[in-house]
Design a protein around this motif. Structure first.
Motif, PDB file in Angstrom:
ATOM      1  N   GLY A   4       0.616  -1.164  -0.401  1.00  0.00           N
ATOM      2  CA  GLY A   4       0.181   0.099  -0.213  1.00  0.00           C
ATOM      3  C   GLY A   4       0.728   1.169  -0.069  1.00  0.00           C
ATOM      4  O   GLY A   4       0.294   2.469  -0.400  1.00  0.00           O
ATOM      5  N   GLU A   5       2.174   1.497   0.273  1.00  0.00           N
ATOM      6  CA  GLU A   5       3.049   2.333   0.558  1.00  0.00           C
ATOM      7  C   GLU A   5       3.310   2.951  -0.825  1.00  0.00           C
ATOM      8  O   GLU A   5       3.349   4.035  -0.810  1.00  0.00           O
ATOM      9  CB  GLU A   5       4.210   2.122   1.265  1.00  0.00           C
ATOM     10  N   PHE A   6       3.273   2.101  -1.780  1.00  0.00           N
ATOM     11  CA  PHE A   6       3.504   2.632  -3.297  1.00  0.00           C
ATOM     12  C   PHE A   6       1.819   3.920  -3.372  1.00  0.00           C
ATOM     13  O   PHE A   6       2.114   5.067  -4.672  1.00  0.00           O
ATOM     14  CB  PHE A   6       3.890   1.548  -3.595  1.00  0.00           C
ATOM     15  N   ASP A   7       1.014   3.161  -3.496  1.00  0.00           N
ATOM     16  CA  ASP A   7      -0.325   4.143  -3.483  1.00  0.00           C
ATOM     17  C   ASP A   7      -0.294   5.220  -2.807  1.00  0.00           C
ATOM     18  O   ASP A   7      -1.343   5.571  -3.016  1.00  0.00           O
ATOM     19  CB  ASP A   7      -1.768   2.983  -3.477  1.00  0.00           C
ATOM     20  N   LEU A   8       0.564   4.916  -1.867  1.00  0.00           N
ATOM     21  CA  LEU A   8       0.343   5.741  -1.081  1.00  0.00           C
ATOM     22  C   LEU A   8       0.475   7.467  -1.085  1.00  0.00           C
ATOM     23  O   LEU A   8       0.290   8.562  -1.334  1.00  0.00           O
ATOM     24  CB  LEU A   8       0.919   5.813   1.176  1.00  0.00           C
ATOM     25  N   ILE A   9       2.621   6.914  -1.459  1.00  0.00           N
ATOM     26  CA  ILE A   9       2.976   8.077  -1.870  1.00  0.00           C
ATOM     27  C   ILE A   9       2.283   8.333  -2.943  1.00  0.00           C
ATOM     28  O   ILE A   9       2.731   9.621  -3.350  1.00  0.00           O
ATOM     29  CB  ILE A   9       4.402   7.246  -2.736  1.00  0.00           C
ATOM     30  N   ALA A  10       2.361   7.854  -3.886  1.00  0.00           N
ATOM     31  CA  ALA A  10       1.489   8.057  -5.257  1.00  0.00           C
ATOM     32  C   ALA A  10       0.563   9.236  -5.100  1.00  0.00           C
ATOM     33  O   ALA A  10       0.204  10.005  -6.063  1.00  0.00           O
ATOM     34  CB  ALA A  10       0.959   6.523  -6.324  1.00  0.00           C
ATOM     35  N   LYS A  11      -0.501   8.776  -3.788  1.00  0.00           N
ATOM     36  CA  LYS A  11      -2.038   9.362  -4.187  1.00  0.00           C
ATOM     37  C   LYS A  11      -1.939  10.872  -3.112  1.00  0.00           C
ATOM     38  O   LYS A  11      -2.119  11.822  -4.448  1.00  0.00           O
ATOM     39  CB  LYS A  11      -2.882   8.188  -2.925  1.00  0.00           C
ATOM     40  N   PHE A  12      -1.088  10.873  -3.015  1.00  0.00           N
ATOM     41  CA  PHE A  12      -0.639  11.751  -2.019  1.00  0.00           C
ATOM     42  C   PHE A  12       0.631  12.972  -2.124  1.00  0.00           C
ATOM     43  O   PHE A  12       0.616  14.127  -1.768  1.00  0.00           O
ATOM     44  CB  PHE A  12      -0.628  12.530  -0.272  1.00  0.00           C
ATOM     45  N   PHE A  13       1.445  12.394  -2.333  1.00  0.00           N
ATOM     46  CA  PHE A  13       2.992  13.168  -3.002  1.00  0.00           C
ATOM     47  C   PHE A  13       3.670  13.012  -4.213  1.00  0.00           C
ATOM     48  O   PHE A  13       4.149  14.387  -4.729  1.00  0.00           O
ATOM     49  CB  PHE A  13       3.843  12.786  -1.693  1.00  0.00           C
ATOM     50  N   LYS A  14       2.682  12.791  -5.058  1.00  0.00           N
ATOM     51  CA  LYS A  14       3.395  12.248  -6.367  1.00  0.00           C
ATOM     52  C   LYS A  14       3.170  13.609  -7.112  1.00  0.00           C
ATOM     53  O   LYS A  14       1.438  13.841  -7.349  1.00  0.00           O
ATOM     54  CB  LYS A  14       2.859  10.850  -7.160  1.00  0.00           C
ATOM     55  N   ARG A  15       4.018  14.596  -8.044  1.00  0.00           N
ATOM     56  CA  ARG A  15       3.537  15.528  -9.117  1.00  0.00           C
ATOM     57  C   ARG A  15       4.106  15.525 -10.372  1.00  0.00           C
ATOM     58  O   ARG A  15       5.306  14.939 -10.315  1.00  0.00           O
ATOM     59  CB  ARG A  15       3.100  17.289  -7.405  1.00  0.00           C
ATOM     60  N   PRO A  90       2.396   4.768  11.927  1.00  0.00           N
ATOM     61  CA  PRO A  90       1.417   4.625  13.378  1.00  0.00           C
ATOM     62  C   PRO A  90       0.224   3.251  11.779  1.00  0.00           C
ATOM     63  O   PRO A  90       0.268   2.424  12.008  1.00  0.00           O
ATOM     64  CB  PRO A  90       1.079   4.601  14.312  1.00  0.00           C
ATOM     65  N   LYS A  91      -0.266   4.161  11.075  1.00  0.00           N
ATOM     66  CA  LYS A  91      -1.360   3.808   9.799  1.00  0.00           C
ATOM     67  C   LYS A  91      -1.053   4.804   9.029  1.00  0.00           C
ATOM     68  O   LYS A  91      -0.789   5.730   9.225  1.00  0.00           O
ATOM     69  CB  LYS A  91      -2.397   3.415  10.612  1.00  0.00           C
ATOM     70  N   ALA A  92      -1.868   4.127   7.954  1.00  0.00           N
ATOM     71  CA  ALA A  92      -2.219   4.764   6.363  1.00  0.00           C
ATOM     72  C   ALA A  92      -3.263   5.818   6.597  1.00  0.00           C
ATOM     73  O   ALA A  92      -4.179   5.107   6.862  1.00  0.00           O
ATOM     74  CB  ALA A  92      -1.764   3.767   5.258  1.00  0.00           C
ATOM     75  N   ASP A  93      -3.550   7.036   7.664  1.00  0.00           N
ATOM     76  CA  ASP A  93      -4.305   7.539   8.215  1.00  0.00           C
ATOM     77  C   ASP A  93      -4.660   8.016   6.807  1.00  0.00           C
ATOM     78  O   ASP A  93      -4.270  10.185   7.123  1.00  0.00           O
ATOM     79  CB  ASP A  93      -4.249   8.148   9.288  1.00  0.00           C
ATOM     80  N   PRO A  94      -5.557   8.451   5.608  1.00  0.00           N
ATOM     81  CA  PRO A  94      -5.753   9.172   4.611  1.00  0.00           C
ATOM     82  C   PRO A  94      -6.133  10.481   5.858  1.00  0.00           C
ATOM     83  O   PRO A  94      -5.717  11.776   4.656  1.00  0.00           O
ATOM     84  CB  PRO A  94      -7.007   9.227   4.077  1.00  0.00           C
ATOM     85  N   GLY A 117      11.688  12.251  -4.249  1.00  0.00           N
ATOM     86  CA  GLY A 117      12.223  10.802  -2.747  1.00  0.00           C
ATOM     87  C   GLY A 117      11.895  10.946  -2.406  1.00  0.00           C
ATOM     88  O   GLY A 117      11.287  11.575  -1.066  1.00  0.00           O
ATOM     89  N   GLY A 118      11.871   9.683  -1.753  1.00  0.00           N
ATOM     90  CA  GLY A 118      11.380   9.099  -0.111  1.00  0.00           C
ATOM     91  C   GLY A 118      11.239   8.162  -0.346  1.00  0.00           C
ATOM     92  O   GLY A 118      11.439   6.769  -0.275  1.00  0.00           O
ATOM     93  N   ASP A 119      10.947   7.496   0.905  1.00  0.00           N
ATOM     94  CA  ASP A 119      10.548   6.219   1.441  1.00  0.00           C
ATOM     95  C   ASP A 119       9.211   6.549   2.661  1.00  0.00           C
ATOM     96  O   ASP A 119       9.009   7.194   3.150  1.00  0.00           O
ATOM     97  CB  ASP A 119      11.788   6.202   2.338  1.00  0.00           C
ATOM     98  N   THR A 120       8.124   5.257   2.910  1.00  0.00           N
ATOM     99  CA  THR A 120       7.203   5.594   3.604  1.00  0.00           C
ATOM    100  C   THR A 120       6.973   4.073   4.050  1.00  0.00           C
ATOM    101  O   THR A 120       7.119   3.308   3.375  1.00  0.00           O
ATOM    102  CB  THR A 120       5.617   5.614   3.096  1.00  0.00           C
ATOM    103  N   THR A 121       7.258   4.375   5.765  1.00  0.00           N
ATOM    104  CA  THR A 121       7.231   2.938   6.585  1.00  0.00           C
ATOM    105  C   THR A 121       6.159   2.528   7.526  1.00  0.00           C
ATOM    106  O   THR A 121       5.784   3.804   7.641  1.00  0.00           O
ATOM    107  CB  THR A 121       8.928   2.586   6.501  1.00  0.00           C
ATOM    108  N   ALA A 122       5.397   1.607   7.968  1.00  0.00           N
ATOM    109  CA  ALA A 122       5.193   1.431   8.740  1.00  0.00           C
ATOM    110  C   ALA A 122       6.229   1.625  10.171  1.00  0.00           C
ATOM    111  O   ALA A 122       7.115   0.610  10.523  1.00  0.00           O
ATOM    112  CB  ALA A 122       4.364   0.220   9.287  1.00  0.00           C
TER     113      ALA A 122
END
Lengths: 324, 324
Positions: A4-15, A90-94, A117-122
């Motif tokens: 899910g982290e890839f979707d998260l990055i794409a959804k909120f941060f990719k421009r 802690p969780k992917a809170d939209p 660039g970057g990284d997203t992790t739990a």
């Protein structure tokens, strides 16, 4: 958060990426540094409970996370280029991510820079940003450049001062009570600092040395004194203070102004012959600057009042700095 | 950790700075990028419990923290230049810091790179490293360059394979039991990965595309397939396997090799006409490379055995990737 982290990055941060050759989504981001320029790099990590409260508005947290990093570029006189973001959640809170990204990217837009660039992790909430800027080779403002005889200056909001972030913290700690409007103003200072990026660039060639105020004026000044091999006389009454802080007891004013932290203003040294240029540069940018002391060849910190009388012992944490 | 953090940084991490214009201890680090080169940047964050166990040897943790970042530079074909470290620690434990710094800086020395800046703060254990490298403009290996007809290759230790890190994790999880020596070997793969930095640089101009294996072969391959608009046929029997993994049940071998994670090997695509050069480059560097499949114009992943028979459903997580 694995896939899910890839979707998260794409959804909120990719421009759309403009300046960077390659943005979020490959193994590395690729940046072009202008020939003749040096790359300025700084990393700051923000941890819940230490750098922000769990109740903070996510958009303000996004703003501040980038602001404290931009502040480092300002202190070097560098022009911002881009940044990376590593985020442990802690969780992917939209709702959190939407607000955080909004505040973060609004400040990025204000400075014309991109998330590359970057990284997203739990994990426990932790925000690590690395900013990149560029500065003409050899012209960066360093901690080591201050000279005896220089004026010591501090930037501040026009009509405001330094120490308000610490005042707000004292309210959160239950040590001080402020009325609604005053508390909002102090809290704004703590949560929405303005990095002095344009001022830092304007000070290149004008100031001998600069540092940004993150850990409190005396503590940060100590780095400059050690790196430059000088001492200082500070006129405590010349410290810029907001109306809210100025209405507090004098000991609290000194504590907040001199060892408060989280100000993200620039503390810089410039020769007296350039006073007019310093004032003009700040005025052109809509930033206040106050001359609060003088660098001296004798090591140490001499804190005096407006009449030049020593102030030692007038606020709790000063002795600590004297002995450090 | 307020004031002590500066001492900590100095004690364990400060070293003479060579290439960087300015190292640890000013507001920004200043880096010189060679004219004609692009700067390659990557950030990775490591969190206890997710990326490492609390019982890990601090020196191995230091090594791995930098290795996973260098692996990203390798996947771009970039030459490492420098790195920053942001560290959040529950307490300033000298034994931990000494070991961590030792492992970290040994790997940095191996690659001739320097720690140029960072941040230390109190909080849950979290390690965020940002690495900088340089690559001739336009020559970086990207995820988007793979073409139908390309060979799919994966690097591996000579005499070893991929999937051992996952095998070690299964031992820690109590799902697999290994004898002392075998467990040590698998654990070494998990805790002391070798970033394929030299191989990545050797593959510039030879490979069309590369990615490093951090989240498991099929997951990481998915990024390449999407970015390049191609599909793939993989010969599962061609996956390189260490003797320890090869002695496990076939389903576990496939699970570890294809979706294990934490391998930090390079997965790359190169045209069949360059096979000899790929093999020669790897051999010259003392790295194994195995040809495990073929990129195809038809989208999707076709997993087959050594006789070309479809393997779908033979290991638990494959369907997940097929549907993703």
């Amino acid at each position: 958060m694995a896939l899910g982290e890839f979707d998260l990055i794409a959804k909120f941060f990719k421009r759309p990426v403009r300046r960077a050759a390659l943005g979020v989504g490959d193994d590395c981001a690729l940046l072009q540094v202008t020939p003749g320029m040096q790359l300025a790099v700084s990393s700051d990590m923000l941890v819940e409970g230490r750098h922000f409260l769990s109740t903070v508005d996510p958009a303000r947290l996004g703003h501040k996370s980038l602001a404290v990093n931009l502040s480092d570029l300002g202190a070097c006189g560098a022009r911002p280029l881009a940044f990376t973001l590593a985020l442990s959640l802690p969780k992917a809170d939209p709702a959190f991510l939407e607000g955080f990204a909004r505040g973060l990217l609004a400040l990025a837009d204000e400075h014309g820079i991109e998330l590359v660039g970057g990284d997203t992790t739990a994990g426990p909430l932790n925000i690590c940003i690395t900013v990149f800027g560029e500065v003409p080779a050899g012209q960066a403002l360093l901690r080591s450049g201050a000279r005896a005889g220089d004026d010591l200056w501090v930037s501040h909001p026009v009509g405001g001062g330094i120490g308000d972030a610490r005042l707000a913290l004292e309210v959160f700690r239950g040590q001080v009570s402020l009325e609604g409007r005053d508390f909002d103003a102090a809290r704004r200072a703590m949560e929405l600092p303005t990095p002095r990026v344009a001022l830092g660039q304007a000070l290149r060639g004008l100031a001998h040395s600069a540092i940004d105020l993150s850990d409190g004026l005396l503590g940060d000044l100590g780095h400059v004194l050690r790196a430059s091999g000088v001492g200082v006389r500070i006129d405590a009454d010349a410290l810029p203070r907001s109306p809210v802080l100025a209405s507090q007891p004098r000991a609290l004013q000194l504590e907040c102004g001199l060892s408060g932290g989280d100000d993200y203003e620039l503390l810089f040294a410039a020769p007296p012959a350039r006073r007019g240029e310093v004032l003009a540069a700040a005025q052109a940018l809509g930033v206040g600057v106050a001359r609060i002391g003088e660098l001296q060849s004798e090591p140490g910190v001499r804190l005096v009042d407006g009449e030049g009388r020593p102030l030692r012992g007038d606020f709790p944490s000063f002795d600590h700095f004297l002995s450090a």
